[in-house]
Write an enzyme that holds these catalytic residues in place. Structure first.
Site, PDB file in Angstrom:
ATOM      1  N   TYR A   1      21.453  -9.782 -11.413  1.00 44.11           N
ATOM      2  CA  TYR A   1      21.417  -8.540 -10.672  1.00 44.11           C
ATOM      3  C   TYR A   1      20.087  -7.900 -10.998  1.00 44.11           C
ATOM      4  CZ  TYR A   1      22.811  -3.983  -8.999  1.00 44.11           C
ATOM      5  OH  TYR A   1      22.833  -2.667  -8.475  1.00 44.11           O
TER       6      TYR A   1
ATOM      7  N   SER B   1      24.498  -6.964  -3.620  1.00 49.25           N
ATOM      8  CA  SER B   1      23.799  -5.510  -3.725  1.00 49.25           C
ATOM      9  C   SER B   1      22.247  -5.634  -3.962  1.00 49.25           C
ATOM     10  CB  SER B   1      24.585  -4.643  -4.508  1.00 49.25           C
ATOM     11  OG  SER B   1      24.060  -3.429  -4.115  1.00 49.25           O
TER      12      SER B   1
ATOM     13  N   ASP C   1      30.798  -1.425   4.982  1.00 46.94           N
ATOM     14  CA  ASP C   1      29.850  -1.273   3.829  1.00 46.94           C
ATOM     15  C   ASP C   1      29.081   0.047   4.354  1.00 46.94           C
ATOM     16  OD1 ASP C   1      28.222  -1.199   1.634  1.00 46.94           O
ATOM     17  OD2 ASP C   1      27.757  -3.469   1.842  1.00 46.94           O
TER      18      ASP C   1
ATOM     19  N   HIS D   1      31.514  -2.231   0.360  1.00 47.11           N
ATOM     20  CA  HIS D   1      30.539  -2.860  -0.350  1.00 47.11           C
ATOM     21  C   HIS D   1      31.098  -3.836  -1.641  1.00 47.11           C
ATOM     22  CE1 HIS D   1      26.440  -3.162  -1.687  1.00 47.11           C
ATOM     23  NE2 HIS D   1      26.599  -2.577  -2.883  1.00 47.11           N
TER      24      HIS D   1
END
Length: 749
Positions: A514, A595, A682, A721
């Site tokens: 991430y 993301s 999203d 999302h």
């Protein structure tokens, strides 16, 4: 409830004949034919849609002209965009699903997923409330019971609200006396919610529905007569999550129970600052309304209003500003009279607790209640049992749990924990009971109960979640935490999960990352991960790369703005470590992220395609020059920088995935097999990022003999999302991912 802030604010198409807008490419390279034949899909030639390239959209950034060939894909409602999405799904969906492997994985995954899951109970009034999923229910069900050993009864079942499970509970709050329950409902994964209010005793909803709500807390006044919530002005067009309009001008309203939304009272707004978002908290005593104002994804201003002095709320409240600069985070914890406790990183990169007297709030009068720890990060705090604070620390990525005094800040006790994470902690200042839920890579969830009124006792197991498979034994797996050097020599922690075998041999490996927004990736239980290890005899790797919050604000700052390349370097160094130390090989190594993690995957597969065999980029931020123009994207400037400033543009253009695509120079540097995933609702990271990226990279490799690996785009419908996604859609998506990895990696079958 647990106040762990996870802030990443980082979206009915008309039908049109496909053939008129997007012609399937009439030929495919010899190398693609080899790939397709290898995996037995000769019946489906890989023909990328020949999407229209428009050279008329040119923007100049500080002397550099940028052509946006696929700007037209930013319009989600155009027939041309619909045709593009349909054409992509007509390639990717059969590739993923029309094979026996998909069915085998789906059946096994469904069986793994089917185990009971619970949340921590919390008591309001004379009832306990908790959520429960029997295993394969699309949405968790909220239950109530009058005692801990009582018979649970259904209080709210979102599964009854839609046939396909796409209406989800999103945010909720009980009045202090437990008489009323306010809750938000999200449709198709959108961030937009509609708030309803339920009478707890009768189980009936009041008639009003509060709309145009997004990124909002739900805060009750102490008397239980109404709630504070944030809503946006009515905007042109639709607001169902499939639009791309920027979210601006949020305002704070007060709503009285039983009244129509049209009667709601505007209590606070900041019209001169349209990007402000208003977080509202009512203090435990009910006297103060505290406003935590953010404009991006870090740092906030603090205002408060005296609700007792205000009396009946009929208009804007008189606000007093406490924090005047966006330079640190402040989170309300508790208060004793006018002395208010905040968790903050002001002068404390690892966070500490301070006390601000609202009667005399000058900074020089602030007091430190619990000082900053030298190495451990104070991740969250909860006030319970009148005068106690539960503190959750991160120590080398693992949770540590402590109890401190609200009056003195002194340590009272610690709760022993294994290597893992506390994902839920429920407790109230008015109650001596607490519950906390522990998870790890091999532990689905253990909920502990502890009562401060029971002297000398230790936490007891209240509930334990267990996988319903007889042959699952945690001892069959091995978990290790290593520290590897990144490009600049910084030591990066990484968890590695694999089967417990006497010898280490290269295996398929899934590397997940991430690296942003101060968000920490701690040990948690994942059915996807367990399935990968079990089905492929694989290895899971979770590097805690810079940009996250695992080591406080310094770790975050080392991976944001002009330091963003450190994030990609850390991830690539993790891949190099895994291959150099015999865990895997390049053809067996896959990377995955969503993301901001989708940006990570996109940047890394372009920068170092020689490291990876496959890549999965989910709902990624991929256009780094226009991310701030859609929905809530402007809030991400705090991590990425402002493309309108030369210093940031010069940095962003170096790694923006959309702007660094080129045809591979040779076969060794071809892009890994890539699966790009997004969803039509999203409104956090708009699908346009994935659509433009897919069109651009497919164009670059279409006629390239060096590119054997496929580049696929899959767009899901009635999904967003990620939050609130029904179980059926979760299983479908994971099945697609694992099938793709099975086809793309050398899995030894």
């Amino acid at each position: 409830m647990l106040r762990i802030i996870r802030r990443l604010y980082s979206q009915n198409l008309q039908s049109f004949p496909l053939i008129q807008l997007i012609q399937p490419h009439s030929r495919y390279s010899a190398s693609q034919t080899v790939y397709l034949a290898k995996y037995g899909v000769k019946s489906m030639p890989l023909r990328y849609p020949d999407a229209r390239r428009d050279s008329s959209n040119v923007e100049e950034f500080f002397g550099t002209k940028i052509i946006d060939h696929y700007r037209w894909l930013e319009d989600p409602d155009s027939p041309e965009t619909e045709a593009f999405v349909k054409a992509q799904n007509e390639i990717s969906q059969p590739f993923l699903e029309n094979n026996d492997e998909w069915k085998v994985i789906n059946e096994k995954l469904t069986k793994l997923w089917n185990y009971p899951r619970y949340s921590c109970p919390t008591k309001y009034g004379n009832r306990y409330f908790f959520s429960h999923n029997t295993g394969l229910q699309n949405q968790n069900v909220l239950y109530t019971m009058t005692s801990l050993d009582g018979e649970p009864k259904v209080f709210l079942d979102p599964n009854t609200l839609s046939e396909d499970g796409t209406i989800a509970l999103s945010g909720s709050s009980f009045s202090e006396d437990g008489k009323y329950f306010a809750y938000g409902l999200s449709e198709s994964g959108s961030d937009w919610i509609k708030i309803k209010i339920r009478d707890v005793e009768s189980g009936q909803d009041f008639p009003e529905v509060l709309e145009k709500v997004k990124f909002s807390s739900i805060e009750w006044t102490l008397d239980g007569k109404g709630i504070f919530y944030g809503r946006y002005p009515t905007q042109e067009g639709k607001t169902d999550g499939s639009e791309t309009l920027m979210n601006e001008h949020q305002k704070l309203y007060y709503h009285r129970v039983g009244q129509p939304q049209s009667d709601d009272v505007l209590v606070a707004e900041f019209p001169e600052n349209p990007s402000y978002r208003i977080g509202a908290v009512v203090s435990d005593c009910g006297k103060y309304l505290i406003l935590l104002i953010v404009k991006d994804c870090r740092d906030n201003l603090v205002y408060f209003a005296d609700l007792e002095s205000a009396g009946t709320i009929t208009g804007k409240l008189e606000l007093k500003q406490i924090i005047h600069k966006f330079e640190s985070d402040y989170e309300y914890v508790a208060n004793t009279g006018s002395k208010v406790v905040f968790r903050t990183n002001k002068n404390a990169p690892n966070y500490h607790l301070i006390v601000i007297d609202f009667n005399d709030p000058a900074e020089e009068k602030w007091e430190v209640l619990v000082k900053e720890h030298e190495t451990d990060v104070l991740d969250w705090v909860e006030c319970v049992d009148g005068n106690k604070l539960i503190l959750g620390y991160i120590h080398d990525v693992k949770t540590q749990l402590q109890v401190h005094s609200l009056e003195t800040g002194q340590l009272i006790r610690q709760f022993p924990l294994d290597i893992g994470t506390i994902v839920g902690c429920s407790g109230r200042k008015c109650s001596s009971e607490i519950f906390f839920q522990f998870v790890s890579f091999l532990t689905p969830g253990v909920i502990y109960h502890f009562d401060f009124a029971a002297e000398g006792k230790e936490p007891t197991v209240f509930r334990e979640c267990k996988i319903q498979l007889e042959d699952f034994r945690p001892d069959d797996y091995c978990i290790e935490q290593i520290f590897y050097p990144s490009r600049d020599g910084t030591k990066i922690p990484m968890f590695i999960v694999r089967k417990n075998t006497p010898e280490l041999t290269p295996r398929p490996c899934l590397l997940y990352g991430y690296g942003g927004f101060n968000i920490s990736i701690q040990p948690t239980f994942s059915i996807t991960g367990l399935m990968f290890v079990d089905h492929f005899n694989g290895v899971l790797a979770f590097p805690n790369i810079r940009g996250g919050g695992e080591y406080g604000e310094k770790w975050h700052n080392a991976g944001r703005l002009l330091n963003k390349q450190n994030v990609f370097d850390d991830f690539q160094a993790a891949a190099e470590y895994l291959t150099a130390n015999g865990y895997t090989t390049k053809p067996q190594l896959a990377i995955q992220g969503g993301s901001n993690g989708g940006l990570l995957v996109g940047a890394c597969l372009l920068q170092r395609p020689d490291l990876f065999g496959a890549a999965v980029a989910q709902v990624g931020v991929l256009d780094m020059l226009r991310f701030h123009k859609f929905t809530i994207g402007h809030a991400w400037i705090s991590d990425y920088g402002d493309p309108g400033k030369k210093e940031h543009f010069d940095n962003l253009i170096k790694y923006s995935p959309l702007h660094n695509i080129k045809a591979p120079a040779d076969e060794a540097h071809q892009y890994p097999a890539t699966l790009i995933l997004t969803a039509d609702h999203d409104d956090r990271v708009s699908p346009l990022h994935s659509l433009k990226f897919a069109a651009t990279i497919q164009y670059a490799v279409r006629d390239c003999e060096n590119q054997k690996n496929p580049i696929l785009l899959r767009v899901y419908s009635k999904a967003g999302h990620g939050a609130g996604k029904p179980t059926t859609k979760k299983i479908e998506e994971v099945t697609d991912i694992l099938t793709f990895l099975s086809k793309s990696l050398q899995v030894g079958k």
